[in-house]
Design a protein around this motif. Structure first.
Motif, mmCIF file in Angstrom:
data_model
loop_
_atom_site.group_PDB
_atom_site.id
_atom_site.type_symbol
_atom_site.label_atom_id
_atom_site.label_comp_id
_atom_site.label_asym_id
_atom_site.label_seq_id
_atom_site.Cartn_x
_atom_site.Cartn_y
_atom_site.Cartn_z
ATOM 1 N N GLN A 1 45.756 46.331 39.417
ATOM 2 C CA GLN A 1 45.124 45.246 40.166
ATOM 3 C C GLN A 1 43.981 45.761 41.029
ATOM 4 O O GLN A 1 42.920 45.129 41.117
ATOM 5 N N ARG A 2 44.163 46.933 41.631
ATOM 6 C CA ARG A 2 43.074 47.512 42.432
ATOM 7 C C ARG A 2 41.927 47.967 41.539
ATOM 8 O O ARG A 2 40.756 47.717 41.830
ATOM 9 N N LYS B 1 39.365 45.438 40.189
ATOM 10 C CA LYS B 1 38.395 44.896 41.142
ATOM 11 C C LYS B 1 37.248 45.857 41.446
ATOM 12 O O LYS B 1 36.449 45.605 42.358
ATOM 13 N N ASP C 1 33.739 45.031 41.639
ATOM 14 C CA ASP C 1 33.618 43.656 42.129
ATOM 15 C C ASP C 1 34.945 43.201 42.716
ATOM 16 O O ASP C 1 35.885 42.890 41.985
ATOM 17 N N GLU C 2 35.019 43.146 44.034
ATOM 18 C CA GLU C 2 36.259 42.779 44.713
ATOM 19 C C GLU C 2 36.709 41.358 44.389
ATOM 20 O O GLU C 2 37.878 41.018 44.555
ATOM 21 N N SER C 3 35.792 40.521 43.920
ATOM 22 C CA SER C 3 36.147 39.126 43.641
ATOM 23 C C SER C 3 36.771 38.943 42.257
ATOM 24 O O SER C 3 37.256 37.854 41.935
ATOM 25 N N ALA C 4 36.762 39.981 41.432
ATOM 26 C CA ALA C 4 37.275 39.860 40.061
ATOM 27 C C ALA C 4 38.778 39.597 40.070
ATOM 28 O O ALA C 4 39.524 40.225 40.824
ATOM 29 N N GLU C 5 39.207 38.684 39.229
ATOM 30 C CA GLU C 5 40.622 38.347 39.106
ATOM 31 C C GLU C 5 41.086 38.603 37.674
ATOM 32 O O GLU C 5 40.383 38.265 36.718
#
Length: 211
Positions: free
Chosen positions: A196-197, A200, A203-207
Motif C-alpha cells: 500500500q505504501r 503511492k 503519487d500519494e493520491s494513488a489508490e
C-alpha cells in the motif's frame, strides 16, 4: 541510501514496493514521463534507455536500470524475497520473474495501449492483445492453483513484479471474478502495508484498484 527514479507505472511500482518491503532507506525522484522528463540528460546518465525505474545505491555507487535487474539486486543486497543459493526455490522465483518480464509486461502493456488509450482505432490489435491478456491471466490462475498463496512458494520478487500489472486489470478489460485464484492472490498482496505504501510512490493520491 537508495535514490529511486520512478513514476506511477507498473514497472515503477515493482521497485517502490520492494523498497518498502525490505525497509531500505530511499529518496524518490519523480520522473514525469508524460512531460518527457525521462529524456533529460541527467536521467540518461542513470538510465541509458530513458526508461523508469532506475536506482543509484549510494553505498556502492552502483546505478541500475531495468526493473527486473533492480529487484534481483535489492533481493541480493538485503537477503529478502529472493532465495539464497541456486536451488529449486531460487530457480522457481527466477522462472516466474522472467515470465513477467517476457510476457505479462510486454503484452499487457500493449493491451493498455490499444484497449485503454486508443479504443476503436485498431480492432485487430484490440482482439489480439485482449485475448493474450486473458490467456496470461489463465496461466497465472493455474499456477496459483498449483503453488498456493504465491507464485513461487513464499512471497517473493516474482509476486512483486507481476502484481502491479494485474493492478491495472480494468485497463485490460479483465474481470478478476473470471480468475478466482488470481483475485485471491491480488487481494492478499494488496492488503500488505508495504504494498500500500509502495503503490503511492511517487503519487500519494494513488489508490489500489480493488475488484
Amino acid at each position: 541510501m537508495i535514490d529511486l527514479y520512478t513514476w506511477g507505472t507498473p514497472n515503477g511500482r515493482k521497485v517502490s514496493i520492494m523498497l518498502e518491503e525490505t525497509g531500505l532507506d530511499y529518496t524518490t525522484h519523480p520522473i514525469h514521463i508524460g512531460k518527457d522528463e525521462q529524456f533529460a540528460p541527467d536521467f540518461l546518465k542513470v538510465s541509458p534507455n530513458n526508461k523508469i525505474p532506475a536506482i543509484v545505491d549510494n553505498e556502492t555507487g552502483l546505478s541500475l536500470m531495468e526493473s527486473g535487474a533492480i529487484l534481483l539486486y535489492l533481493g541480493r543486497k538485503t537477503g529478502k524475497f529472493l532465495p539464497a543459493g541456486e536451488g529449486e526455490d531460487y530457480w522457481r522465483v527466477m522462472e516466474w520473474l522472467m515470465w513477467q518480464m517476457g510476457g505479462i509486461g510486454p503484452f499487457l502493456g500493449q493491451a493498455h495501449h490499444f484497449l485503454h488509450f486508443n479504443p476503436g482505432k485498431a480492432p485487430y490489435a484490440e482482439e489480439r492483445y485482449g485475448k493474450e491478456a486473458r490467456r496470461l491471466y489463465g496461466v497465472l490462475d493455474k499456477r496459483l492453483e498449483a503453488a498456493g498463496d504465491y507464485v513461487a512458494g513464499d512471497y517473493s520478487v516474482a509476486d512483486m513484479a507481476i502484481w502491479p500489472w494485474i493492478a491495472r486489470f480494468e485497463w485490460q478489460e479483465i474481470d478478476l471474478g473470471d480468475f478466482p485464484r488470481v483475485k485471491d492472490w491480488y487481494v492478499r498482496i494488496a492488503e500488505r502495508a508495504a504494498v500500500q505504501r509502495g503503490y503511492k510512490v511517487p503519487d500519494e493520491s494513488a489508490e489500489i484498484p480493488m475488484p
